[in-house]
Scaffold this motif. Structure first.
Motif, PDB file in Angstrom:
ATOM      1  N   HIS A   1     -10.424  37.172  -8.568  1.00 48.46           N
ATOM      2  CA  HIS A   1      -9.101  36.574  -8.398  1.00 48.46           C
ATOM      3  C   HIS A   1      -8.004  37.555  -8.804  1.00 48.46           C
ATOM      4  O   HIS A   1      -6.993  37.715  -8.095  1.00 48.46           O
ATOM      5  N   LEU A   2      -8.181  38.221  -9.936  1.00 49.79           N
ATOM      6  CA  LEU A   2      -7.154  39.154 -10.401  1.00 49.79           C
ATOM      7  C   LEU A   2      -7.027  40.357  -9.467  1.00 49.79           C
ATOM      8  O   LEU A   2      -5.921  40.847  -9.211  1.00 49.79           O
TER       9      LEU A   2
ATOM     10  N   GLY B   1      -3.943  39.273  -7.881  1.00 46.98           N
ATOM     11  CA  GLY B   1      -3.140  39.751  -9.002  1.00 46.98           C
ATOM     12  C   GLY B   1      -2.969  38.716 -10.087  1.00 46.98           C
ATOM     13  O   GLY B   1      -2.252  38.929 -11.079  1.00 46.98           O
ATOM     14  N   ARG B   2      -3.627  37.584  -9.934  1.00 48.48           N
ATOM     15  CA  ARG B   2      -3.545  36.488 -10.913  1.00 48.48           C
ATOM     16  C   ARG B   2      -4.722  35.544 -10.707  1.00 48.48           C
ATOM     17  O   ARG B   2      -5.412  35.594  -9.686  1.00 48.48           O
ATOM     18  N   VAL B   3      -4.911  34.673 -11.649  1.00 45.56           N
ATOM     19  CA  VAL B   3      -5.912  33.614 -11.528  1.00 45.56           C
ATOM     20  C   VAL B   3      -5.218  32.408 -10.920  1.00 45.56           C
ATOM     21  O   VAL B   3      -4.202  31.929 -11.467  1.00 45.56           O
TER      22      VAL B   3
ATOM     23  N   ASP C   1      -3.780  28.911 -10.039  1.00 47.90           N
ATOM     24  CA  ASP C   1      -3.560  27.763 -10.914  1.00 47.90           C
ATOM     25  C   ASP C   1      -4.493  26.608 -10.577  1.00 47.90           C
ATOM     26  O   ASP C   1      -4.991  25.910 -11.476  1.00 47.90           O
TER      27      ASP C   1
ATOM     28  N   GLY D   1       0.233  37.858 -18.069  1.00 45.72           N
ATOM     29  CA  GLY D   1       0.256  38.199 -16.663  1.00 45.72           C
ATOM     30  C   GLY D   1      -0.927  37.726 -15.859  1.00 45.72           C
ATOM     31  O   GLY D   1      -0.992  37.967 -14.651  1.00 45.72           O
ATOM     32  N   TRP D   2      -1.864  37.053 -16.474  1.00 40.99           N
ATOM     33  CA  TRP D   2      -3.045  36.607 -15.715  1.00 40.99           C
ATOM     34  C   TRP D   2      -2.797  35.278 -14.999  1.00 40.99           C
ATOM     35  O   TRP D   2      -3.514  34.949 -14.064  1.00 40.99           O
ATOM     36  N   LEU D   3      -1.852  34.510 -15.448  1.00 44.09           N
ATOM     37  CA  LEU D   3      -1.539  33.212 -14.839  1.00 44.09           C
ATOM     38  C   LEU D   3      -0.047  33.161 -14.523  1.00 44.09           C
ATOM     39  O   LEU D   3       0.792  33.680 -15.288  1.00 44.09           O
ATOM     40  N   ASP D   4       0.270  32.518 -13.406  1.00 46.82           N
ATOM     41  CA  ASP D   4       1.680  32.362 -13.041  1.00 46.82           C
ATOM     42  C   ASP D   4       2.419  31.530 -14.081  1.00 46.82           C
ATOM     43  O   ASP D   4       3.569  31.803 -14.399  1.00 46.82           O
ATOM     44  N   GLN D   5       1.768  30.480 -14.543  1.00 44.34           N
ATOM     45  CA  GLN D   5       2.384  29.594 -15.532  1.00 44.34           C
ATOM     46  C   GLN D   5       1.642  29.748 -16.867  1.00 44.34           C
ATOM     47  O   GLN D   5       1.050  28.806 -17.388  1.00 44.34           O
ATOM     48  N   GLY D   6       1.661  30.965 -17.397  1.00 45.44           N
ATOM     49  CA  GLY D   6       0.897  31.266 -18.601  1.00 45.44           C
ATOM     50  C   GLY D   6       1.272  30.391 -19.778  1.00 45.44           C
ATOM     51  O   GLY D   6       0.404  29.878 -20.493  1.00 45.44           O
TER      52      GLY D   6
END
Length: 1007
Positions: free
Chosen positions: A389-390, A394-396, A398, A436-441
């Motif tokens: 996913h990353l 570029g992110r996991v 949601d 930076g791994w989640l949009d809504q960290g």
């Protein structure tokens, strides 16, 4: 090494020297600072202390799964792995620096030892064993030796059940910890559980329960050895071996000392020892622990911190780089390195890794800990998915992350289930902490924290329910503080102490609730409950004393009931009709209360016996009974109103006319098989008679009374001797028949030719409620021979054939005259219907009293006081029948079929037979006559006892070889044939029957 001008101090010493407390004070004395701690549990504890001193806006908490970072944070409390490096804090400290030698995490501590420095001050906190290594690797370091505040003493081995309060018992596996906690719950009220795998919230709740005194014991892994400050007086090792990730190995003396040092906080002395399966410690080890003298650490675990991210191969090479420093040893493959090797073998992962940034990302993903302990393969699969996913997005995502979190957001299940979910959510908490791994960290950090909190609370509750007995723990706490205890008894009889159900009142006894502590604590529970239980029992005793007899009852096992509560039991008295009572009253009740309950129970029992056995009570008090009559009355009372006639045959013969008349006034019936009082065959007297009989015989288990209303019941082989007589039955074959019905059957049989043979009448089958086959078995049990035969079934209108032994011209069913004699059985009066009387099948119309045995035509009556010719034969019939009737296993209840066509239907001659031909076969073969089965019964009293057992009623010592006095064949008297008549000798017709209740008056008229 940065900032060479900063002061480096190694603060070394044993446990309980205040090293961590000293480091916190030094950090807060600087403008900024960071402290690295070995456990997130300890990090949370230190964070709370710092927040209390400087406020929440000044202190940050960073661990793998938790991140609290205020905007203006000046002090950072972290796990060693999460320490921020290179931020230039004024102060830096690393606690438990001796963990540099740990095979699992030692390389991280060694890296901090070599590279982590504060701008102005650096503290390295740990054991004395690290002094040589620190001198060699940090030459500028200064040393500060701190002494233990209290002494530590070895106390040897002690059982868990005898462990003193405020003790910590250490295990090295989850299973071992749970087993010890369960044992403490059963025996000592419970224990708090502390393990490194618990979340800080769960751990804090468990520790708070222990610190508050709700439980006196703590069961923990070696996590308590890492700086946790608890009020522990004694530390006990349940094992001295642990699994270090690769093998089971013995604990080193320094490791034992680190854990044992938790005992005796600050100035309070402590003790340590072993328990359970742990072997006693060697004297050398004990001495080393008590004096804090251990071998120094010679090798530190090390892994290069100079990582090269040019390629996966370069990264692997840097991680596996060796060192030439003699104090350092390359660590074995850790979890993150194993994960990197596994992912490097994946083709998809290799395809995505194209630049150094991808390699660094891959390494960051591989450092996600395997919190669940699921193994390298499954853990690598999760890491591969996250890296995919990353690498692609570029992110996991949601939505994918939300599904993973939702799977863990359930608070149902047992301890193991909740622990697994908690470990699972820790993975996602760790992922959410990565920038930076989640949009809504920020959202997911809060969400995962909330899920972890819910699971932590549920796990705490589950641990408490399983390993803490709230009743005992609350009670012990209040008793220890010597405070007044609030207790009450609710309407259901529950005893509530301090809001916790401690037990319940059952009758006049207090029953502690199951799952309480050991005997000592149960005694304490009773003492606490006594202040409310005692007065309540006294009030109940007053109510009971004034309660009517209708509220009380006697069970078939001799129990005494008041409503649905057991309040006592019957015990053996001086004689069967005078039982005593044993009241069930709590030991804590006053003696006056016990006496009151006992008096009321005795009054009830005496009145119940007097009401149900009134004929026997009156017989015992009758002063008109003298001589033989009084002796026989004593035997009858002793046997509770029922005696097999074979047991008293001699006494019955010796009774005169006046003696019998006196006994008949008390409703005594002299039957052919049993001497009994008919009123005592009712259900209520029968139930109580069995209880009184069982008490007099000293039986451990009381037999139950047969269901009321049954004429026959199965005859069980294992029945206690005398049971059937006391139950109002007589065993005959595979069934036992009620004695009053048996006497009515005997009246019918007297009119038959038992010498020549007779067939069963329909009314005989009806009175017993049996089929013809069952009746035949009954007759065999009574001493008769039953011969089975077949014959053509008689058609309607055909004259019946004369039965064997029937006088030509005599009408079937015509009964002979009644013989006379003092030994003649009494007629069975028809009892009046009543609520306690079992239903009795109606006898055949016109049934008359008949002689005990039929006499041959023309045979002279004996000249022995008016006895019937065959009175002696009737007596012997009883004895022979008793020898031949052995109890046998009962089958299902026989259906009454005496009046049904084709089965037990009486032929025109008055007998009963069973047809062998069916209607269908008759239609197919009209020439073939329909056949029926019949039985011919003849007296077989002279046959030996085939079962080889002493006949019923035969006294011990009586000769087993007595010959029967029944009818004999030819040659019985000098070879001259002897015949019998169905009517008495006409020459004796002027003689008076002594059993006739009007015999005395008739004798007077004759004169």
């Amino acid at each position: 090494m940065s900032n060479p001008e900063g002061r480096v101090t190694a603060v070394l010493g044993p446990t309980n020297t205040g090293k961590t407390h000293y480091a916190i004070e030094r950090m807060l004395a600087h403008g900024t600072g960071v402290i690295g701690l070995p456990l997130r549990l300890l990090a949370r504890e230190v964070y709370d202390r710092c927040v209390a001193a400087r406020g929440p806006n000044a202190v940050a908490l960073v661990t793998g799964e938790e991140r609290i970072v205020p905007a203006r944070a000046r002090y950072w409390v972290c796990t060693v792995e999460a320490m921020p490096m290179g931020q230039g804090h004024d102060f830096l400290a690393v606690d438990e620096i001796q963990l540099c030698a740990d095979p699992e995490r030692g390389h991280v501590f060694t890296d901090r030892l070599l590279h982590a420095r504060g701008r102005h001050e650096t503290l390295l906190l740990g054991a004395d064993t690290m002094a040589p290594a620190i001198r060699a690797l940090v030459p500028r370091a200064q040393f500060l030796r701190r002494e233990r505040f209290s002494t530590l003493t070895y106390t040897g081995e002690k059982k868990i059940s005898r462990m003193k309060p405020r003790s910590a018992i250490v295990g090295f596996s989850v299973e071992n910890v749970y087993a010890i906690a369960e044992l403490l719950r059963r025996q000592r009220g419970g224990a708090a559980v502390v393990m490194g795998a618990l979340s800080p919230r769960t751990r804090n709740a468990q520790v708070e329960m222990y610190q508050a005194g709700e439980v006196d014991f703590l069961v923990a892994t070696d996590a308590i050895g890492m700086g946790l400050n608890l009020d522990v007086d004694h530390v006990a090792f349940s094992s001295t071996r642990k699994f270090d990730g690769t093998r089971m190995r013995p604990l080193q003396p320094g490791e034992l000392a680190q854990i044992a040092g938790r005992a005796g906080r600050h100035t309070a002395n402590g003790t340590f020892g072993v328990t359970g399966e742990a072997a006693p410690l060697d004297p050398e080890v004990v001495e080393a622990i008590e004096e804090s003298r251990f071998l120094p650490v010679r090798k530190l675990q090390w892994r290069s911190s100079d990582l090269r991210f040019g390629s996966v191969g370069a990264l692997l090479a840097s991680l596996q780089q060796r060192t030439e420093n003699p104090w350092l040893s390359r660590t074995r493959d850790t979890d993150d390195l194993s994960a990197l090797k596994a992912l490097a073998e994946d083709a998809e992962v290799r395809r995505r890794v194209r630049a150094p940034a991808d390699v660094r990302l891959l390494w960051d993903v591989c450092t996600i800990p395997d919190f669940r302990g699921i193994g390298p393969g499954e853990h690598a699969a999760i890491l591969t998915t996250i890296f995919g996913h990353l690498g692609e997005l570029g992110r996991v995502p949601d939505d994918w992350f939300a599904r993973q979190v939702k799977r863990t957001d359930r608070v149902d299940g047992d301890i193991d289930t909740l622990s697994k979910r908690l470990a699972y959510v820790r993975t996602w908490t760790y992922v959410a902490q990565r920038a930076g791994w989640l949009d809504q960290g920020e959202h997911w950090r809060g969400e995962t924290r909330a899920v972890e909190d819910r699971l932590s609370d549920a796990l705490h509750e589950a641990l408490t329910r399983r390993f803490v007995d709230r009743r005992t723990s609350v009670l012990l706490k209040r008793l220890k503080q010597k405070e007044a205890i609030v207790a009450e008894v609710n309407a259901e009889g529950e005893v509530i102490v301090e809001g916790q159900p401690l037990g319940r009142l059952e009758g006049f006894r207090f029953r502690p609730a199951k799952g309480g502590g050991d005997a000592g604590e149960a005694k304490a529970a009773r003492q606490a409950a006594a202040q409310v239980v005692g007065p309540q029992i006294a009030r109940l005793a007053d109510r009971f004393y004034n309660a009517p007899d209708t509220e009380m009852d006697v069970t078939e096992q001799g129990g005494l009931m008041w409503g649905d509560q057991a309040v006592g039991k019957l015990v053996r008295g001086d004689d069967p009709l005078s039982p005593k009572v044993h009241p069930f009253v709590d030991d804590g009740a006053e003696a006056e209360v016990r006496d009151k309950v006992a008096r009321r129970l005795q009054h009830f029992v005496d009145r119940r016996v007097a009401a149900l056995f009134e004929p026997l009570i009156a017989m015992r008090k009758d002063e008109a009974l003298t001589g033989l009559a009084r002796g026989f009355a004593f035997r009858l009372v002793e046997n509770l109103g029922v005696i097999p006639r074979g047991d008293v045959a001699r006494e019955v013969k010796e009774l005169g006319q006046e003696d019998r008349a006196l006994l008949r006034r008390h409703k005594v019936r002299f039957g052919q098989f049993t001497v009994f009082v008919p009123d005592l065959l009712k259900p209520a007297p029968t139930r109580l008679r069995l209880v009184l009989w069982a008490l007099s015989k000293g039986l451990d288990e009381f037999p139950e009374a047969p269901p009321p209303g049954l004429v026959t019941i199965p005859a069980e082989k294992g029945a206690a001797p005398g049971y059937y007589a006391m139950a109002g039955y007589r065993a005959a074959g595979e069934r036992a028949v009620r004695i009053d019905m048996l006497e009515r059957l005997a009246d019918m049989i007297r009119g038959e030719d038992t010498r020549g043979g007779f067939e069963a009448k329909a009314d005989m089958l009806s009175i017993t409620g049996m089929t013809l086959e069952g009746f035949a078995d009954l007759m065999r049990g009574l001493g008769y021979k039953a011969e089975r035969g077949e014959r053509p079934k008689l058609r309607a209108g055909r004259p019946p054939a004369e039965r064997p032994g029937e006088t030509p011209g005599e009408r079937p069913g015509e009964l002979p005259d009644v013989p006379t004699g003092p030994d003649r059985p009494d007629p069975m009066p028809e009892p009046a219907p009543g609520p306690d009387l079992p239903p009795t099948p109606a006898g055949p119309p016109g049934t008359m009293e008949a002689p005990a045995e039929p006499t041959a035509d023309g045979d002279a009556a004996r000249e022995d006081g008016g006895e019937a010719v065959d009175a002696a034969r009737a007596e012997q019939a009883v004895e022979e029948e008793a020898r031949g009737a052995a109890p046998a296993p009962g089958g299902p209840e026989e259906a009454a079929a005496g009046s049904q066509a084709g089965e037990g239907a009486a032929p025109s001659g008055g007998g009963a037979a069973v047809s062998d031909a069916s209607t269908g076969s008759e239609a197919e073969a009209p020439a073939e006559a329909e056949r029926e089965v019949f039985y011919t019964f003849t007296w077989a009293g002279s046959r030996p006892n085939r079962q080889g057992r002493r006949p019923q009623g035969q006294e011990k010592g009586r000769s087993q070889g007595r010959q029967a006095k029944g009818p004999k064949g030819k040659g019985a008297q000098g070879g001259k044939p002897k015949t019998y008549a169905a009517a008495p000798d006409r020459r004796s017709k002027d003689r008076i029957d002594p059993d006739n209740p009007f015999a005395a008056a008739l004798a007077g008229l004759k004169k």
